[in-house]
Design an enzyme around this catalytic site. Structure first.
Site, PDB file in Angstrom:
ATOM      1  CB  THR A 116      -0.894   0.028   1.261  1.00 17.74           C
ATOM      2  OG1 THR A 116      -1.353  -1.298   1.516  1.00 17.74           O
ATOM      3  CG2 THR A 116      -2.066   0.946   1.070  1.00 17.74           C
ATOM      4  CB  VAL A 117       3.570   2.441   2.272  1.00 16.09           C
ATOM      5  CG1 VAL A 117       4.456   3.673   2.362  1.00 16.09           C
ATOM      6  CG2 VAL A 117       2.720   2.292   3.523  1.00 16.09           C
TER       7      VAL A 117
ATOM      8  CB  VAL B 137       8.170   7.031  15.084  1.00 13.98           C
ATOM      9  CG1 VAL B 137       7.454   7.346  16.394  1.00 13.98           C
ATOM     10  CG2 VAL B 137       9.385   6.151  15.348  1.00 13.98           C
TER      11      VAL B 137
ATOM     12  N   GLY C 124       3.569   7.308  11.812  1.00 15.80           N
ATOM     13  CA  GLY C 124       3.137   7.524  10.435  1.00 15.80           C
ATOM     14  C   GLY C 124       3.386   8.921   9.900  1.00 15.80           C
TER      15      GLY C 124
ATOM     16  CB  ILE D   3       2.943  12.521  13.638  1.00 15.21           C
ATOM     17  CG1 ILE D   3       1.433  12.306  13.746  1.00 15.21           C
ATOM     18  CG2 ILE D   3       3.420  13.574  14.622  1.00 15.21           C
ATOM     19  CD1 ILE D   3       0.991  11.801  15.121  1.00 15.21           C
TER      20      ILE D   3
ATOM     21  CG  ASP E 197       3.317  -1.003  16.243  1.00 16.46           C
ATOM     22  OD1 ASP E 197       4.000  -1.135  15.210  1.00 16.46           O
ATOM     23  OD2 ASP E 197       2.632   0.011  16.485  1.00 16.46           O
TER      24      ASP E 197
ATOM     25  CE  LYS F  17       4.506   2.491  15.115  1.00 21.34           C
ATOM     26  NZ  LYS F  17       3.027   2.382  15.124  1.00 21.34           N
TER      27      LYS F  17
ATOM     28  N   GLY G  68      -1.666   3.953   7.369  1.00 24.22           N
ATOM     29  CA  GLY G  68      -2.391   4.154   6.120  1.00 24.22           C
ATOM     30  C   GLY G  68      -1.415   4.455   5.008  1.00 24.22           C
TER      31      GLY G  68
END
Lengths: 439, 439
Positions: A14-15, A134, A136, A138, A203, A207, A304
């Site tokens: 996806t990414v 870390v 996404g 942000i 997870d 991070k 996402g």
């Protein structure tokens, strides 16, 4: 205009597919902003035939990402394969050895061997960027690594796992059980078929370990993190929290203490009127507390395809805007060989407020016994309430909720162990730590 | 290690003095992070004799900042004088003409002639950094300029004036009048003796104009911003907002529309359960909405010596980490000569929800008249309520609160004008726009 920057993308999930599409569709705008064009000249993925909505004109295909890292005509190796070992690890090392800039979204890889990779990048004078690893979209890595250079940090904490935050939000809003919300998250694609890694906090720990290093200048220590997941949070806890003016979030927290640096991931009570308490659903948030700046909180999408691609894109455009070898941002905030050994603060010494929920048999003296066990361990109570809305009838179980003032973790553990010995507890006691924004 | 980076600081008020102290006290840590030392070699301020807690060893003094910019032995000129004209303007131009990097916290100067200064910096191949000019310690400039390169923005908005947010927060929490809270803010040093610039929105407008350029790639247009301050917000508005599930904040908003870019600063209703509604007191917040990332919200200190110094320090360390002339971050996100002319969207065409508070004489048919005037202008209502808690007695004034669904500004203006003609209004109607996070 300078020569085009040539990009190789390893991993077209996806990414990766989002990233290549954006680089192709926004080529002109990116060239204007960066003063040079950015071209995807090589890709590597498992399945060559899959339609990903990407033009493959002028893009070389590699079945093996490590081969792409070694041989492709690229300036930047973008690793979106994932996983702490295997081809992600091999290909990133091959790229750094060759002197390519590397961009990665791979938190597991960095948590395992980030210091070593940083040393390799610094030895070659190339950039190793990892904003997407870390929280996404942000920009917390850039903020810690560049904007806040010179600040001394006291604490950093955040909601860094969207799956957990989605589940906790749904539990509260819909009065559903943990299991029901987990199933819903799986159905919506927010949780994996095996959700352990997310819901047990691993997870978040990966991070957190990266942020700890950036904030405190110590070596990455992902294996030294105190871990508690959210699977034993009940709807009763969530309701009791709300009644007391709190909301439960899975936080990762790193904090400087006199005895070292605490790193902990656990369900946490945050005040209901705090900004971070309003962060709902799959959204992430990271708070940074430092002596010069004060407190900074960033809230945004933690996962996402597009949000993660945005972070990877920022890392790539940073490289495009600098001349090769000219920018010397240390990968982990300071040169890797100057990172200090991680000095772990014992969890037993953690100091803070605690929420304790006890289910007890309804018999005379239970309140007094609980209160005296707390006092015997020097724990001062902010409140002690019987939680059930209706008065309990004789013979029924009662729920008793304690909220402590700041106290030591080992005192709480001792007091709870002593209470268990008294014989009136039904089931296991629930203990949830309280965290307050600096404010 | 590379040569030391030599800094000249013009303006030694709260921010300047904090900055020099931090650069002196953290010299070692900064040298480690930047790979070279950073030395303050020149300063300029009005009064030479004042004790600022700074060591002046090895620092040259200049009475005239422009002279310092022309003659001092420095690599970076840091402008902390303030003001859109005069010595701030003259000295920054002198520094850029000489080919020095410039760091400034001066929003007024950038709002007035930022494009011209960007062209000068780009012609000389030097950096012009200004993180502290917008939202103090929040790294919004770096985020827009570097992290989100390639994103297309739909809307950016924020709480960018701590004075106004402090006043609005106090009004709500303590049920005090605007005047009482303003006086308190002045006593605490959060508001100037002449508070006009803050409370009427001009300060927010300056900051917004810079963010608009970074987000939308258009020339700075600080004079084309629709402005409404907070001085006519009453405690009744704040209570009515709360009853309806909103909170009032002074927002700066820039939004892409079909007819151009809206830039507006006005009191705004935000949903009570939104994250930005929880941003209290002097704290600032900026939200960025874009197509790739989604929504990012950053919350932090908007003013204060240390928080602002932290932003200036980040700008300086960015320069220290790059080799001279090597990093090519366009000052305003794209090269200044490629910025597009600002295409202003007419405020009349603004589309959104509206809160309308009317004080009316208590007579038959008023409700019906208001409702039919709204309908005649195609305004659909989300709610229409009589606000007073107790039933009004005959002959008394009543308060009627309307909340509209999304509608056009000119429809609202027409409807309110028509209602004024009906003759039953007491005093002026209050109209407050509603803004909703993307969510």
């Amino acid at each position: 205009m300078a020569d085009a920057l040539k990009i190789g993308v390893a991993g077209l999930g996806t990414v990766g597919a989002s990233l290549v599409r954006i680089l192709q569709q926004r080529a002109n705008a990116l060239a204007v902003a960066c003063g040079r064009s950015i071209q995807v000249t090589a890709v590597s993925a498992r399945s060559r035939d899959k339609d990903r909505g990407i033009s493959m004109d002028g893009i070389a295909w590699f079945d093996d990402p490590a081969e792409m890292a070694r041989d492709a005509d690229i300036d930047v190796f973008v690793e979106l394969i994932g996983g702490a070992e295997g081809s992600a690890d091999l290909s990133v090392r091959a790229a750094l050895n060759r002197g390519l800039h590397v961009v990665t979204a791979n938190k597991a890889l960095l948590a395992r061997c980030g210091v070593e990779l940083a040393q390799m990048a610094e030895a070659k004078g190339v950039l190793l960027n990892y904003e997407a690893a870390v929280a996404g979209g942000i920009p917390v890595i850039k903020t810690l690594r560049e904007s806040l250079t010179g600040n001394n940090f006291s604490r950093i904490y955040g909601i860094m796992n969207g799956t957990c935050n989605y589940i906790l939000t749904r539990m509260e809003k819909e009065s559903l059980t943990f299991e029901a919300c987990l199933q819903e998250a799986q159905r919506l694609g927010y949780a994996e078929a095996d959700p352990t890694f997310d819901i047990e906090g691993n997870d978040t720990a990966h991070k957190l370990s990266i942020l700890t290093t950036l904030a405190f200048g110590s070596e990455i220590a992902a294996d030294s993190i105190y871990l508690e997941g959210i699977s034993n949070i009940s709807i009763e806890d969530i309701h009791a929290a709300r009644d007391l003016g709190y909301r439960i979030k899975l936080l990762g927290v790193a904090q400087r203490t006199e005895s070292g640096i605490e790193q902990r991931v656990h369900p946490t009570m945050v005040p209901l009127d705090s900004v971070i308490a309003q962060v709902d659903g799959v959204t992430n948030a990271v708070a940074l507390e430092s002596d010069i700046l004060g407190e900074l909180l960033m809230v945004g999408p933690g996962a996402g395809g597009n949000a993660t691609a945005s972070a990877v894109l920022g890392d790539i455009t940073d490289i495009a805007k600098s001349r090769p070898g000219a920018q010397k941002v240390p990968v982990l905030g300071r040169p890797a060989h100057l990172l200090e050994p991680y000095r772990q603060a014992a969890m037993q010494s953690h100091e803070g407020g605690y929420f304790i929920r006890l289910t007890v048999q309804d018999r005379t003296g239970v309140f007094a016994s609980i209160a005296s066990n707390m006092a015997a361990n020097d724990i001062s109570l902010e409140s002690i309430v019987q939680h059930s809305k209706q008065a309990a009838r004789p013979g029924q179980h009662q729920t008793i909720i304690l909220v402590t003032h700041a106290t030591m973790e080992n005192a709480v553990r001792r007091a709870v162990a002593a209470i268990k010995q008294e014989g009136y507890l039904v089931g296991e006691p629930q203990v949830i730590r309280i965290e307050r924004p600096k404010g």
